[in-house]
Design an enzyme around this catalytic site. Structure first.
Site, short mmCIF file in Angstrom:
data_model
loop_
_atom_site.label_atom_id
_atom_site.label_comp_id
_atom_site.label_asym_id
_atom_site.label_seq_id
_atom_site.Cartn_x
_atom_site.Cartn_y
_atom_site.Cartn_z
N ALA A 16 28.20 6.04 8.56
CA ALA A 16 28.41 6.37 7.15
C ALA A 16 29.71 7.13 6.99
O ALA A 16 30.49 7.24 7.94
CB ALA A 16 27.24 7.20 6.64
N ASN A 17 29.99 7.64 5.82
CA ASN A 17 31.17 8.48 5.60
C ASN A 17 30.82 9.58 4.61
O ASN A 17 29.70 9.65 4.12
CB ASN A 17 32.36 7.63 5.13
N ARG A 18 31.80 10.44 4.32
CA ARG A 18 31.52 11.66 3.57
C ARG A 18 31.54 11.50 2.05
O ARG A 18 31.51 12.48 1.33
CB ARG A 18 32.55 12.73 3.94
N ALA A 23 33.25 4.28 -1.28
CA ALA A 23 33.90 4.37 0.02
C ALA A 23 33.12 3.45 0.95
O ALA A 23 32.21 3.87 1.66
CB ALA A 23 33.87 5.80 0.52
#
Ligand code: CTP
Length: 415
Positions: free
Chosen positions: A218-220, A284
């Site tokens: 995943a990402n932030r 994102a």
């Protein structure tokens, strides 16, 4: 407005009580007011109080024989300089748009050849519902003028959004403007929502790409910017579809939310959400996903570290920006960069086929990821605009107002 005659159609909504003040103020202006009440309106305020303020008989029933002989619906219409509908409910707008004539109020409307001013009031979800959007667009095309609704708290607890009846002075100002210049074109009188009748599709949040049934990449991304854009587009009158990855945010009011996990699911949901006038790609999206996702959890084995082979995810923005019949008129991408922000954004705009790129610095020092502020550089075909540091809500509103302006100009150029 002195000596002019207003026929007031009072609809059945909680805001009906404000008509009592409206009548008083209109009479103070020297206007004579005759009132027609729908059956539902009489549940909220009594014909007795309306009659006391208009100093005239109040009309409620289409089949009141005396009225039909003495002063039927045709005369009611003829003897008015302006007709005001307040509060106009979702149901009443639907009846008006459909040309129904099954009670006195709707029949009067069908018979009128004078200007009509509508002051809607309803729950924000009803105001933003596609059916109401359609009906309002139809009524506008028919030359009906609108005042409001205003945005704010609703009578229902914890509800806010567009749907409050315009304030009495606003209704009077709109009425004056119409009566002063009966031929005034519709758009100069009503405060038309800039994105009314438009469909805006927004992606937001991160994607989760499964490594196995319990782990993911995943990402932030918090989804704050994308969600703010969806909310801003809805507040400006658009129908909004928000396709969002996993986020810890509440759904914005009046928006159709489609929840997805992976990039592949996001692409499918976006494709299904088309056509749209504007596509905003604020998600994102994970650039890669594990090539294989085993059905069982990967177990830790002694002396063996698993290698995760990655494959590239589809680029959703690039796929939707491809020329074609279903391409939105305006495709807006975001560029999250940690250095050379504008230079990379310019390249990204061309490589992905977007019309605009909202570029922002997401380096850890900027605090953009998860934070509430954003410094955006808007890269378009004609150059770069450096926006000041704004909250994500402000960026959202500014971007959607720019989008509305763009659509208006394109429509004007096509005429
Ligand atoms: N985007 C997308 N689908 C992807 C990757 C990105 O729709 N698979 C969109 C994002 O929503 C954003 C824009 O493309 O509007 C740019 O995303 P960004 O992550 O900045 O660019 P990348 O294409 O991933 O390039 P890089 O990571 O190399 O900077």
């Amino acid at each position: 407005m002195k000596q002019q005659r207003i026929l007031l159609l009072i609809g059945g909504g909680i805001a009906a009580y404000k008509c009592l003040d409206l009548i008083r103020r209109l009479r103070e202006e020297g206007v004579s007011v005759r009132a027609v009440m729908t059956r539902a309106a009489t549940q909220f305020i009594t014909p007795l109080s309306v009659g006391a303020l208009t100093n005239e008989k109040v009309f409620t029933d289409l089949f009141d024989l005396n009225d039909e002989q003495e002063i039927g619906h045709i005369r009611l219409s003829r003897e008015a300089d302006l007709l005001i509908v307040a509060p106009a409910t979702a149901d009443f707008l639907a009846k008006m748009a459909g040309g129904h004539a099954d009670d006195l109020a709707s029949t009067v409307l069908m018979a009128i050849d004078k200007p009509v001013l509508v002051a809607p009031a309803m729950n924000p979800r009803m105001w933003l519902h596609p059916a109401t959007r359609r009906n309002v667009a139809q009524l506008e095309a028919d030359g009906i003028r609108f005042v409001g609704p205003n945005t704010g708290e609703m009578a229902e607890r914890n509800e806010a959004g567009p749907g409050r009846l315009a304030e009495v002075p606003e209704i009077i100002a709109a009425a004056k403007a119409i009566l002063a210049k009966p031929a005034t074109p519709l758009r100069s009188v009503r405060s038309k929502a800039p994105l009314a009748g438009r469909h805006v599709l927004v992606t937001s949040g991160p994607t989760h790409e499964p490594i196995d049934p319990v782990r993911y990449i995943a990402n932030r991304s918090s989804g704050k910017q994308g969600h703010a854009i969806a909310a801003a587009a809805a507040a400006l009158g658009a129908r909004v579809t928000l396709v969002t990855g996993p986020v810890a945010l509440p759904d914005p009011q009046g928006v159709d939310v489609v929840r997805v996990e992976t990039a592949a699911e996001m692409l499918a949901a976006v494709t299904q959400g088309l056509p749209a006038d504007v596509g905003v790609f604020a998600a994102a999206v994970a650039d890669w996903r594990p090539a294989a996702t085993p059905k069982e959890k990967i177990k830790k084995a002694k002396d063996e570290t698993p290698a995760i082979a990655l494959v590239e995810n589809p680029d959703i923005l690039a796929a939707i920006a491809k020329p074609g019949a279903r391409r939105p008129s305006l495709v807006i991408g975001f560029a999250a960069e940690t250095r050379d922000v504008v230079a990379y954004a310019k390249k990204k705009r061309e490589a992905k086929g977007a019309d605009w790129i909202a570029a922002n610095d997401v380096s850890p020092k900027s605090g953009v990821f998860g934070g509430d502020a954003n410094t955006v550089h808007l890269v378009t075909a004609s150059g770069v605009e450096d926006w000041p540091k704004l909250t994500k809500d402000e960026v959202a509103e500014r971007l959607m107002r720019r989008a509305a302006e763009f659509l208006k100009q394109s429509a004007a150029a096509a005429e």
